[in-house]
Each structure stands twice: as structure tokens, then as C-alpha cells.
Scaffold this motif. Structure first.
Motif, mmCIF file in Angstrom:
data_model
loop_
_atom_site.group_PDB
_atom_site.id
_atom_site.type_symbol
_atom_site.label_atom_id
_atom_site.label_comp_id
_atom_site.label_asym_id
_atom_site.label_seq_id
_atom_site.Cartn_x
_atom_site.Cartn_y
_atom_site.Cartn_z
ATOM 1 N N ARG A 72 0.826 -1.210 0.000
ATOM 2 C CA ARG A 72 0.000 0.000 0.000
ATOM 3 C C ARG A 72 0.866 1.268 0.000
ATOM 4 O O ARG A 72 0.579 2.230 -0.712
ATOM 5 C CB ARG A 72 -0.912 -0.030 1.223
ATOM 6 N N LEU A 113 -10.362 -5.725 -1.509
ATOM 7 C CA LEU A 113 -10.752 -4.364 -1.164
ATOM 8 C C LEU A 113 -11.201 -4.290 0.289
ATOM 9 O O LEU A 113 -10.861 -3.343 1.017
ATOM 10 C CB LEU A 113 -11.866 -3.896 -2.101
ATOM 11 N N SER A 114 -11.949 -5.285 0.735
ATOM 12 C CA SER A 114 -12.380 -5.340 2.135
ATOM 13 C C SER A 114 -11.177 -5.398 3.071
ATOM 14 O O SER A 114 -11.143 -4.721 4.102
ATOM 15 C CB SER A 114 -13.275 -6.565 2.369
ATOM 16 N N LEU A 160 -9.379 -2.025 3.215
ATOM 17 C CA LEU A 160 -10.135 -0.996 3.926
ATOM 18 C C LEU A 160 -10.524 -1.424 5.334
ATOM 19 O O LEU A 160 -11.106 -0.637 6.084
ATOM 20 C CB LEU A 160 -11.394 -0.624 3.133
ATOM 21 N N GLU A 161 -10.238 -2.682 5.652
ATOM 22 C CA GLU A 161 -10.495 -3.232 6.987
ATOM 23 C C GLU A 161 -11.968 -3.156 7.377
ATOM 24 O O GLU A 161 -12.318 -2.807 8.512
ATOM 25 C CB GLU A 161 -9.613 -2.519 8.031
ATOM 26 N N ARG A 162 -12.830 -3.494 6.416
ATOM 27 C CA ARG A 162 -14.258 -3.606 6.727
ATOM 28 C C ARG A 162 -14.931 -4.478 5.675
ATOM 29 O O ARG A 162 -14.433 -4.634 4.568
ATOM 30 C CB ARG A 162 -14.936 -2.245 6.794
ATOM 31 N N GLY A 192 -16.230 1.780 -1.503
ATOM 32 C CA GLY A 192 -14.882 1.358 -1.150
ATOM 33 C C GLY A 192 -13.871 1.715 -2.228
ATOM 34 O O GLY A 192 -12.739 2.110 -1.926
ATOM 35 N N GLU A 215 -13.078 5.362 -1.908
ATOM 36 C CA GLU A 215 -12.250 5.615 -0.726
ATOM 37 C C GLU A 215 -10.798 5.231 -0.977
ATOM 38 O O GLU A 215 -9.864 5.996 -0.663
ATOM 39 C CB GLU A 215 -12.804 4.846 0.465
ATOM 40 N N LEU A 216 -10.573 4.036 -1.556
ATOM 41 C CA LEU A 216 -9.204 3.592 -1.814
ATOM 42 C C LEU A 216 -8.526 4.492 -2.844
ATOM 43 O O LEU A 216 -7.352 4.856 -2.684
ATOM 44 C CB LEU A 216 -9.200 2.142 -2.296
ATOM 45 N N LYS A 258 -7.440 7.668 -1.278
ATOM 46 C CA LYS A 258 -6.330 7.474 -0.350
ATOM 47 C C LYS A 258 -4.997 7.351 -1.072
ATOM 48 O O LYS A 258 -3.973 7.862 -0.596
ATOM 49 C CB LYS A 258 -6.565 6.211 0.495
#
Length: 271
Positions: free
Chosen positions: A127, A144-145, A148-150, A161, A164-165, A168
């Protein structure tokens, strides 16, 4: 004089059964009119039912393979796949430091059969060191989960998601929806800094009822890289690459007792 093919470098692991990894990349690049080069990051013993063994290369050997290709042949686009550990990731990042061609990064973490393909400690290095260098990152929903840790269970959650990624890491993200709970497969391309500003594009198709999907992520990412190497804009490259994968799934030869390989060799049209 005929136009020279785009030079595509695949930095990825070897799949002994030929369905994924470097082998799938070479087939895809060749079928789409590119010149395939490779930097092998790991040797695996695997087949349609699982991964039986993994032997990573040293970071220095991976870096030398990259340099040997780029310094002599040159490169027009790069696909990055399986990177087993932080040493390899750091070596790849350093080897590509002065390279300014499109990079398609497939964050390979888990095989189709469910086997782990990356050291969990290496994900932060991936990352931090390589995501910012990529033109496109192509995670599936479990990847992806994890990043993003969810949990992401629906196409809407996946699209959120992807945005968001992308925001980031500053790269476009193609979130692949084959693992969602939706009736149809929906992929979402989110480009945070396109010529038209931030932009989300949705691609959709019916699910194909088949177990023969081994190497779909490898095939898609190498197809996109090849089409970018041909000079296609990102959105069109994704659309054509998805069509290639769909045709290859339809042409799967039916080999193996588990998740069998695609039929790369039989694809005749991207329509």
C-alpha cells in the motif's frame, strides 16, 4: 514497416498449472498483440484445486529481471501481480522508481481456491510503496475489504470502497464485483483525477455459471496493461479487457477438478 507491438512487462508469480500468474499474463498479452516480458517474483506449485507450495525469489533477483528487460528491450506498460513479501515489494518499487509508463497493479492476496499468496505483513508495504505509483489498482471484493479493513457485501458498498481507496492512494481503482451478493456482476472503475474530474464508471454483466475462473484477475489486469500499452484510454481499455475475460471464460477448456483455467487461446473477438 509493420507497427511494433507494445512491450508489456509482467511482474508476478509463476503458476505451474498455467491458469494464472505469469503464464496467464503471457497468453493474454500475446493474444492482444503485445510483446510479453516477465519478472518472476515467486514459483508456485498449484493447480485448479489449490496452491501446494510457494518459493519466493529474492528481491535482488526480481529487481535484476526488471532491469534486464527495461534496460534492453524497453517497456510501454507494466502489470504487477503476486508480490510475496516486503523484500520483493521494496525491490520492485526501487526498480521502477524512474519508470514512467502505465502500471496496472493487481493486489493479489488470495487465490481463487482460497490459498493465501502474500505475507500479511507485506500488505502495508504494498500500500505504501506501490499503490502511489500505479495508474490503476484492480482489487476484488475480499481484497478491497482487507485493504479498507471492513466488510463489503454489495455493489454499492464496493463502489464506495473503490472511491475511498482511490482517494487514499491517488490511483484509479477498478473494484471487481464477482464476490458480491448481487444477482449480476458489477465492476466499478473510479478515477479520482481523470480529464473529466473525479469519475465513476460501472460495468455490468450476467453471471456465468461455471467453476472455470482460475486466473480471471491476472488475465484482466494484464489485458488492461496491454491495451494501455497500445495507447487506449483507461476506460476503454477496461471495457475491452473485461470483454476479453468474458470470452475467455466462455471458451474455458474444462481442465482440472476444481477452478479450471480460461480459454485464452480461443478468444477471437472483444465484442
Amino acid at each position: 514497416m509493420a507497427k511494433k507491438p507494445p512491450r508489456i512487462l509482467s511482474i508476478a508469480g509463476s503458476d505451474s498449472s498455467g491458469g494464472a500468474g505469469i503464464q496467464a499474463d503471457i497468453k493474454t498479452i500475446a493474444m492482444l498483440g503485445g510483446y510479453a516480458m516477465t519478472a518472476i517474483t515467486s514459483v508456485t506449485a498449484q493447480n485448479s484445486v489449490g496452491v501446494q507450495a510457494i518459493a519466493p525469489m529474492s528481491g535482488s533477483v526480481v529487481a535484476q529481471q526488471i532491469a534486464s528487460c527495461i534496460d534492453d528491450i524497453g517497456v510501454d506498460a507494466i502489470k504487477i501481480g503476486m508480490l510475496h513479501d516486503a523484500e520483493i515489494i521494496a525491490a520492485v518499487a526501487e526498480a521502477l522508481e524512474d519508470v514512467s509508463v502505465p502500471i496496472v497493479l493487481d493486489p493479489v492476496m488470495i487465490s481463487t481456491s482460497g490459498s493465501a499468496l502474500i505475507d500479511p505483513k507485506a500488505i502495508a508495504a504494498l500500500r505504501d510503496m506501490l499503490f502511489p505509483r500505479a495508474a490503476l489498482i484492480t482489487p476484488n471484493v475480499p481484497e478491497l475489504s482487507h485493504l479498507l479493513e471492513r466488510s463489503l457485501g454489495t455493489s454499492l458498498e464496493m463502489a464506495e470502497g473503490a472511491e475511498e481507496l482511490a482517494n487514499k492512494c491517488g490511483a484509479a481503482v477498478l473494484a471487481k464485483g464477482g464476490h458480491t451478493e448481487d444477482a449480476r456482476i458489477v465492476d466499478v472503475l473510479y478515477a479520482p483525477d481523470s480529464a473529466l474530474g473525479a469519475r465513476a464508471v460501472q460495468f455490468e454483466h450476467a453471471r456465468i455459471d461455471t467453476p472455470h475462473t482460475h486466473g480471471t484477475g491476472c488475465t484482466l489486469s494484464s489485458a488492461i496493461a496491454t491495451l494501455l500499452g497500445h495507447g487506449q484510454p483507461l476506460e476503454h481499455a477496461v471495457r475491452l479487457a473485461r470483454n476479453f475475460v468474458l470470452r475467455a471464460i466462455e471458451e474455458a477448456p474444462g481442465f482440472g477438478a476444481g477452478n479450471g483455467p480460461l480459454g485464452h487461446h480461443a478468444v477471437r473477438s472483444l465484442n
